[in-house]
Design a protein around this motif. Structure first.
Motif, PDB file in Angstrom:
ATOM      1  N   SER A 219       0.823  -1.198   0.000  1.00 34.69           N
ATOM      2  CA  SER A 219       0.000   0.000   0.000  1.00 34.69           C
ATOM      3  C   SER A 219       0.867   1.264   0.000  1.00 34.69           C
ATOM      4  O   SER A 219       1.853   1.356   0.726  1.00 34.69           O
ATOM      5  N   ILE A 220       0.506   2.208  -0.869  1.00 35.51           N
ATOM      6  CA  ILE A 220       1.214   3.480  -0.921  1.00 35.51           C
ATOM      7  C   ILE A 220       0.333   4.628  -0.419  1.00 35.51           C
ATOM      8  O   ILE A 220       0.742   5.789  -0.449  1.00 35.51           O
ATOM      9  N   ALA A 221      -0.883   4.297   0.014  1.00 34.95           N
ATOM     10  CA  ALA A 221      -1.801   5.337   0.471  1.00 34.95           C
ATOM     11  C   ALA A 221      -1.267   5.990   1.739  1.00 34.95           C
ATOM     12  O   ALA A 221      -0.864   5.311   2.679  1.00 34.95           O
ATOM     13  N   MET A 222      -1.258   7.312   1.755  1.00 36.46           N
ATOM     14  CA  MET A 222      -0.790   8.043   2.936  1.00 36.46           C
ATOM     15  C   MET A 222      -1.192   9.509   2.825  1.00 36.46           C
ATOM     16  O   MET A 222      -1.553   9.995   1.753  1.00 36.46           O
ATOM     17  N   THR A 223      -1.092  10.185   3.953  1.00 36.79           N
ATOM     18  CA  THR A 223      -1.295  11.631   4.005  1.00 36.79           C
ATOM     19  C   THR A 223      -0.106  12.252   4.724  1.00 36.79           C
ATOM     20  O   THR A 223       0.230  11.848   5.841  1.00 36.79           O
ATOM     21  N   ILE A 224       0.543  13.210   4.060  1.00 34.65           N
ATOM     22  CA  ILE A 224       1.682  13.914   4.643  1.00 34.65           C
ATOM     23  C   ILE A 224       1.223  15.329   4.965  1.00 34.65           C
ATOM     24  O   ILE A 224       1.017  16.149   4.063  1.00 34.65           O
ATOM     25  N   PRO A 225       1.013  15.633   6.252  1.00 37.72           N
ATOM     26  CA  PRO A 225       0.493  16.962   6.613  1.00 37.72           C
ATOM     27  C   PRO A 225       1.454  18.066   6.198  1.00 37.72           C
ATOM     28  O   PRO A 225       2.682  17.920   6.257  1.00 37.72           O
ATOM     29  N   GLY A 226       0.889  19.178   5.768  1.00 35.95           N
ATOM     30  CA  GLY A 226       1.706  20.333   5.412  1.00 35.95           C
ATOM     31  C   GLY A 226       2.093  21.137   6.649  1.00 35.95           C
ATOM     32  O   GLY A 226       1.472  21.036   7.699  1.00 35.95           O
TER      33      GLY A 226
END
Length: 485
Positions: A219-226
């Motif tokens: 899985s490559i799904a992710m969220t990188i917060p700004g």
């Protein structure tokens, strides 16, 4: 109905119920046809063959916690036979069961996959298993023409191990622990026709794949917060391309035999087994960039040859790949490229020891480095994508040495491989030894190690295949006991 036919009916009928339940009419009707024909064959054929293998094994990654990544069972089973004189069939299934996470907390989830005809049950990342219909096909012979319909595995190319044109079947990439490359292949639904040229001159093979199946990737799904001026980055999960006329795949290969020389030419058009990405930017008080995986159309032209001369086995294979982004403009899409392999092998000591040397170049057309883009956002995207898509360098050369032996009437079989990427300055090393304990029983142990010639602090490590953070600490050791029947 005899006992074998009854058992097979129960095993084959279960996947059909999965398909019907999830309302995939094409798959259901195709599988029903194969099932009915196979069952009819069981009731009428006299030469039914049953076989398979079971491989209990353990895989350990010393640099990871927990160190034991897999302790479980891989298994395959097949049933094949004939319907009359000109028609044959084959059904096979495989299972992959991991019990390494038995002592950990679990939250069981089940799922089915109507593309692959598989069912899975997992309690955590190291506890659970999958069973999958590996093959299900019918083949009929019409003189010099063979026609095969169903779920199949196909191998193109004449090189040994590194086959740039062998892209028909998708693969399990980094999602399963196996000891052979063949176990990584995922079968595809296809129409397969092979015409045998007169005088054993060669073959012409045509394929049509109505359903596109991509590689099985972590899985490559992710969220990188700004933070500050940096945007929030959202990467969505990959999914199957939809079943549609524009997503049909197909190819043509011509293979010729001319004495000591064999060569082939091929064309294959398909949806990329690895995804590209489409980017969507949403502004406001803070910027969010969403990357969605997409499988763009690939056109692949292949040439390969094998030649035996003076005891040397010379093999070469080349693939020219035209991607959607022919001009190399889009940051998130792969550029067209050329890749190949040139191998030379020779056996020594009464043909018990084989030494192989190989050169595997890769050249990216219309290449752009991250710094070639004008905007900072494009530069950042290029850095991220180049760490993923294998096009970090315009020119890459892989150099490998392989040493393999078959001793004591092939009872003992050691093998060593060392591969270096010259631009990325990283390496892969493998070693294994197998011993035939008895007929149908073998013991195998080995290791796979990744490394880099760059310092740990060098950011260019992330551009290499074997030196990036997601790979370099995943070197492993394994031991396997295989029962074949």
């Amino acid at each position: 109905m005899n006992y074998i036919a009854y058992c097979t009916y129960q095993q084959l009928h279960a996947p059909l119920l999965f398909i019907k339940r999830f309302r995939s009419p094409l798959l259901y009707n195709l599988a029903l046809l194969l099932f009915a024909a196979g069952l009819a064959g069981l009731l009428s054929a006299q030469d039914i063959q049953l076989g398979g293998s079971l491989s209990p094994s353990v895989f350990a990654l010393p640099a990871q916690k927990p160190a034991v990544a897999f302790t479980g069972l891989r298994g395959t089973g097949f049933l094949q036979g004939h319907l009359g004189d000109n028609t044959s069939y084959r059904f096979s299934a495989e299972t992959y069961i991991n019990s390494a996470g038995l002592a950990e907390s679990s939250s069981w989830e089940s799922s089915t996959d109507t593309h692959l005809l598989s069912a899975s049950l997992w309690g955590n990342s190291r506890l659970g298993g999958t069973v999958e219909l590996k093959e299900a096909w019918l083949e009929t012979s019409l003189g010099d023409l063979d026609l095969r319909l169903g779920k199949q595995l196909i191998a193109w190319g004449l090189a040994d191990g590194n086959n740039p044109t062998d892209t028909i079947n998708a693969r399990h990439q980094g999602t399963r622990y196996t000891t052979t490359l063949d176990e990584q292949k995922i079968s595809s639904w296809m129409f397969n026709g092979t015409y045998y040229l007169p005088n054993n001159l060669g073959t012409i093979q045509a394929l049509i794949l109505p359903i596109s199946i991509p590689n099985d990737l972590p899985s490559i799904a992710m969220t990188i917060p700004g933070s500050g001026s940096a945007p929030t980055i959202v990467i969505k999960e990959d999914s199957y391309p939809e079943f549609a006329l524009e997503n049909i795949e197909g190819g043509l290969q011509s293979l010729f035999y001319l004495g000591n020389l064999s060569f082939s030419a091929s064309y294959f058009t398909f949806l990329d087994r690895y995804p590209d990405f489409s980017a969507a930017v949403v502004g406001g008080p803070s910027t969010t960039i969403t990357y969605t995986p997409v499988h763009n159309r690939i056109h692949q032209f292949g040439l390969d040859a094998a030649y035996v001369i003076a005891g040397f086995d010379i093999r070469s294979e080349w693939a020219l790949i035209f991607t959607k982004d022919l001009e190399g403009i889009e940051v998130t899409e792969k550029n067209p490229y050329l890749q190949g392999v040139l191998q030379a092998s020779r056996s020594f000591i009464n043909s018990t020891t084989t030494l192989s040397l190989a050169w595997a170049p890769r050249y990216v057309l219309n290449y752009k480095a991250p710094e070639d883009y004008s905007s900072i956002s494009d530069q950042q995207a290029a850095i991220m994508i180049r760490q993923y898509d294998g096009q970090a360098y315009q020119e890459e050369n892989g150099l490998s040495l392989r040493l393999a032996g078959k001793y004591f009437n092939e009872t003992l079989q050691p093998e060593l491989l060392f591969l270096v990427e010259t631009s990325a300055r990283d390496w892969l090393g493998t070693a294994s030894i197998s011993y035939q304990l008895a007929d149908g029983i073998s013991l195998k142990a080995g290791t796979v190690q990744y490394g880099s010639f760059l310092a740990e602090s060098d950011p260019d490590r992330e551009l290499g295949t074997f030196s990036k953070a997601s790979t370099i600490d995943r070197g492993y050791y394994y031991i396997e006991l295989k029962f074949s029947f």
